[in-house]
Design an enzyme around this catalytic site. Structure first.
Site, PDB file in Angstrom:
ATOM      1  N   ASP A 109       0.865  -1.170   0.000  1.00 28.50           N
ATOM      2  CA  ASP A 109       0.000   0.000   0.000  1.00 28.50           C
ATOM      3  C   ASP A 109       0.909   1.231   0.000  1.00 28.50           C
ATOM      4  O   ASP A 109       2.133   1.117  -0.197  1.00 28.50           O
ATOM      5  CB  ASP A 109      -1.013  -0.040   1.162  1.00 28.50           C
ATOM      6  CG  ASP A 109      -0.352   0.135   2.534  1.00 28.50           C
ATOM      7  OD1 ASP A 109       0.895   0.261   2.598  1.00 28.50           O
ATOM      8  OD2 ASP A 109      -1.080   0.126   3.535  1.00 28.50           O
ATOM      9  N   CYS A 143       3.174  -3.254   3.996  1.00 24.98           N
ATOM     10  CA  CYS A 143       2.343  -2.114   4.402  1.00 24.98           C
ATOM     11  C   CYS A 143       3.069  -1.445   5.561  1.00 24.98           C
ATOM     12  O   CYS A 143       4.269  -1.656   5.734  1.00 24.98           O
ATOM     13  CB  CYS A 143       0.919  -2.550   4.735  1.00 24.98           C
ATOM     14  SG  CYS A 143       0.757  -3.732   6.086  1.00 24.98           S
ATOM     15  N   GLY A 144       2.366  -0.636   6.330  1.00 20.14           N
ATOM     16  CA  GLY A 144       3.046   0.048   7.424  1.00 20.14           C
ATOM     17  C   GLY A 144       3.604  -0.923   8.444  1.00 20.14           C
ATOM     18  O   GLY A 144       4.724  -0.781   8.925  1.00 20.14           O
ATOM     19  N   THR A 145       2.804  -1.930   8.766  1.00 18.61           N
ATOM     20  CA  THR A 145       3.191  -2.888   9.812  1.00 18.61           C
ATOM     21  C   THR A 145       3.382  -4.322   9.316  1.00 18.61           C
ATOM     22  O   THR A 145       3.940  -5.149  10.039  1.00 18.61           O
ATOM     23  CB  THR A 145       2.093  -2.945  10.887  1.00 18.61           C
ATOM     24  OG1 THR A 145       0.865  -3.348  10.244  1.00 18.61           O
ATOM     25  CG2 THR A 145       1.895  -1.592  11.557  1.00 18.61           C
ATOM     26  N   GLY A 146       2.833  -4.628   8.156  1.00 16.16           N
ATOM     27  CA  GLY A 146       2.769  -6.012   7.679  1.00 16.16           C
ATOM     28  C   GLY A 146       1.511  -6.729   8.132  1.00 16.16           C
ATOM     29  O   GLY A 146       1.164  -7.794   7.621  1.00 16.16           O
ATOM     30  N   GLY A 179      -1.971  -5.808   8.337  1.00 24.68           N
ATOM     31  CA  GLY A 179      -3.171  -5.824   7.490  1.00 24.68           C
ATOM     32  C   GLY A 179      -2.966  -6.697   6.267  1.00 24.68           C
ATOM     33  O   GLY A 179      -3.871  -7.472   5.881  1.00 24.68           O
ATOM     34  N   HIS A 224       9.574 -24.543   8.108  1.00 20.27           N
ATOM     35  CA  HIS A 224       8.544 -25.285   8.839  1.00 20.27           C
ATOM     36  C   HIS A 224       7.136 -25.062   8.291  1.00 20.27           C
ATOM     37  O   HIS A 224       6.328 -25.978   8.288  1.00 20.27           O
ATOM     38  CB  HIS A 224       8.536 -24.890  10.319  1.00 20.27           C
ATOM     39  CG  HIS A 224       9.724 -25.390  11.077  1.00 20.27           C
ATOM     40  ND1 HIS A 224       9.749 -25.488  12.451  1.00 20.27           N
ATOM     41  CD2 HIS A 224      10.952 -25.812  10.661  1.00 20.27           C
ATOM     42  CE1 HIS A 224      10.924 -25.958  12.857  1.00 20.27           C
ATOM     43  NE2 HIS A 224      11.687 -26.150  11.784  1.00 20.27           N
ATOM     44  N   ASN A 225       6.834 -23.827   7.894  1.00 24.10           N
ATOM     45  CA  ASN A 225       5.457 -23.468   7.524  1.00 24.10           C
ATOM     46  C   ASN A 225       5.253 -23.366   6.021  1.00 24.10           C
ATOM     47  O   ASN A 225       4.132 -23.095   5.569  1.00 24.10           O
ATOM     48  CB  ASN A 225       5.061 -22.140   8.179  1.00 24.10           C
ATOM     49  CG  ASN A 225       5.329 -22.117   9.666  1.00 24.10           C
ATOM     50  OD1 ASN A 225       6.219 -21.399  10.127  1.00 24.10           O
ATOM     51  ND2 ASN A 225       4.624 -22.929  10.427  1.00 24.10           N
ATOM     52  N   HIS A 276       6.250 -31.599   9.035  1.00 23.66           N
ATOM     53  CA  HIS A 276       5.534 -30.331   8.844  1.00 23.66           C
ATOM     54  C   HIS A 276       4.430 -30.442   7.794  1.00 23.66           C
ATOM     55  O   HIS A 276       3.491 -29.649   7.799  1.00 23.66           O
ATOM     56  CB  HIS A 276       6.511 -29.232   8.429  1.00 23.66           C
ATOM     57  CG  HIS A 276       7.633 -29.044   9.406  1.00 23.66           C
ATOM     58  ND1 HIS A 276       7.433 -28.600  10.694  1.00 23.66           N
ATOM     59  CD2 HIS A 276       8.965 -29.279   9.287  1.00 23.66           C
ATOM     60  CE1 HIS A 276       8.588 -28.558  11.327  1.00 23.66           C
ATOM     61  NE2 HIS A 276       9.531 -28.967  10.498  1.00 23.66           N
ATOM     62  N   ARG A 282       0.854 -31.043   9.071  1.00 26.59           N
ATOM     63  CA  ARG A 282       0.357 -29.876   9.815  1.00 26.59           C
ATOM     64  C   ARG A 282      -0.147 -28.807   8.857  1.00 26.59           C
ATOM     65  O   ARG A 282      -1.130 -28.119   9.139  1.00 26.59           O
ATOM     66  CB  ARG A 282       1.470 -29.326  10.714  1.00 26.59           C
ATOM     67  CG  ARG A 282       1.865 -30.308  11.794  1.00 26.59           C
ATOM     68  CD  ARG A 282       3.147 -29.930  12.498  1.00 26.59           C
ATOM     69  NE  ARG A 282       3.512 -30.962  13.472  1.00 26.59           N
ATOM     70  CZ  ARG A 282       4.724 -31.082  14.003  1.00 26.59           C
ATOM     71  NH1 ARG A 282       5.693 -30.237  13.658  1.00 26.59           N
ATOM     72  NH2 ARG A 282       4.986 -32.042  14.858  1.00 26.59           N
TER      73      ARG A 282
HETATM   74  C1  RB5 Z   1      -1.689   2.571   6.813  1.00 24.74           C
HETATM   75  O1  RB5 Z   1      -1.643   3.709   7.593  1.00 24.74           O
HETATM   76  C2  RB5 Z   1      -1.525   1.341   7.670  1.00 24.74           C
HETATM   77  O2  RB5 Z   1      -2.642   1.161   8.484  1.00 24.74           O
HETATM   78  C3  RB5 Z   1      -1.314   0.124   6.811  1.00 24.74           C
HETATM   79  O3  RB5 Z   1      -0.215   0.341   5.986  1.00 24.74           O
HETATM   80  C4  RB5 Z   1      -1.011  -1.171   7.537  1.00 24.74           C
HETATM   81  O4  RB5 Z   1      -0.011  -0.989   8.481  1.00 24.74           O
HETATM   82  C5  RB5 Z   1      -2.166  -1.886   8.070  1.00 24.74           C
HETATM   83  O5  RB5 Z   1      -2.052  -2.995   8.626  1.00 24.74           O
END
Ligand code: RB5
Length: 147
Positions: free
Chosen positions: A10, A66-69, A71, A99-100, A134, A137
């Site tokens: 994103d 994304c910002g955190t991975g 979403g 493993h996964n 594995h 599973r």
């Molecule tokens: C965008 O601000 C942020 O919410 C998105 O990139 C992501 O981190 C969501 O999980």
């Protein structure tokens, strides 16, 4: 022969994605970029869906940013046959493959620095599924949880 690697992000992952594309190109990987291509705010599920469909269609590996991975991984793991792993270090990247049999790596541009992200990606792409105990599973992951 090195396989195609699919990438998508994103707006919050565009910069890291560009760096990864350059990095992987120098290593000779074929790359498919499924967007987004601007920092204008957009919806991560759209890009996760596009990448997951391509990964499933071609049996390749994918990288979602994304910002955190988080979403991206939530969307990706709703696809039967996608095993998406958010990785913040090389051990997670290695184990997710060994493993996964993870087929999608999820990264957070706001979580990991560029150098660590490159190391995670290299480890993920170079690690191989170990099969054996594995395998069964993984089959259990594809159960029907609808009720
Ligand atoms: C965008 O601000 C942020 O919410 C998105 O990139 C992501 O981190 C969501 O999980």
């Amino acid at each position: 022969m090195l396989k195609t690697v699919h990438l998508a992000s994103d707006h919050a992952g565009v910069a890291l994605k560009s760096t990864l594309i350059e990095h992987l190109a120098t290593q000779g990987y074929a790359i498919q970029n499924h967007g987004a291509n601007s920092i204008q705010s957009c919806d991560y599920p759209v890009y996760a869906q596009a990448l997951c469909k391509a990964v499933l269609a071609h049996g390749d590996l994918g990288i979602l940013i994304c910002g955190t991975g988080l979403g991206m991984s939530m969307m990706a793991n709703r696809f039967r046959g996608i095993r998406a792993a958010v990785c913040t270090n090389e051990l997670l990247a290695s184990t997710s493959r060994r493993h996964n049999n993870a087929n999608v790596l999820c990264l957070g541009e706001r979580i990991v620095g560029v150098g660590l992200a490159l190391a995670i990606v290299d480890t993920f792409l170079q690690s191989k599924f170990e099969g054996g105990r594995h395998q069964g599973r993984l089959a259990m992951l594809d159960c029907n949880l609808d009720g």
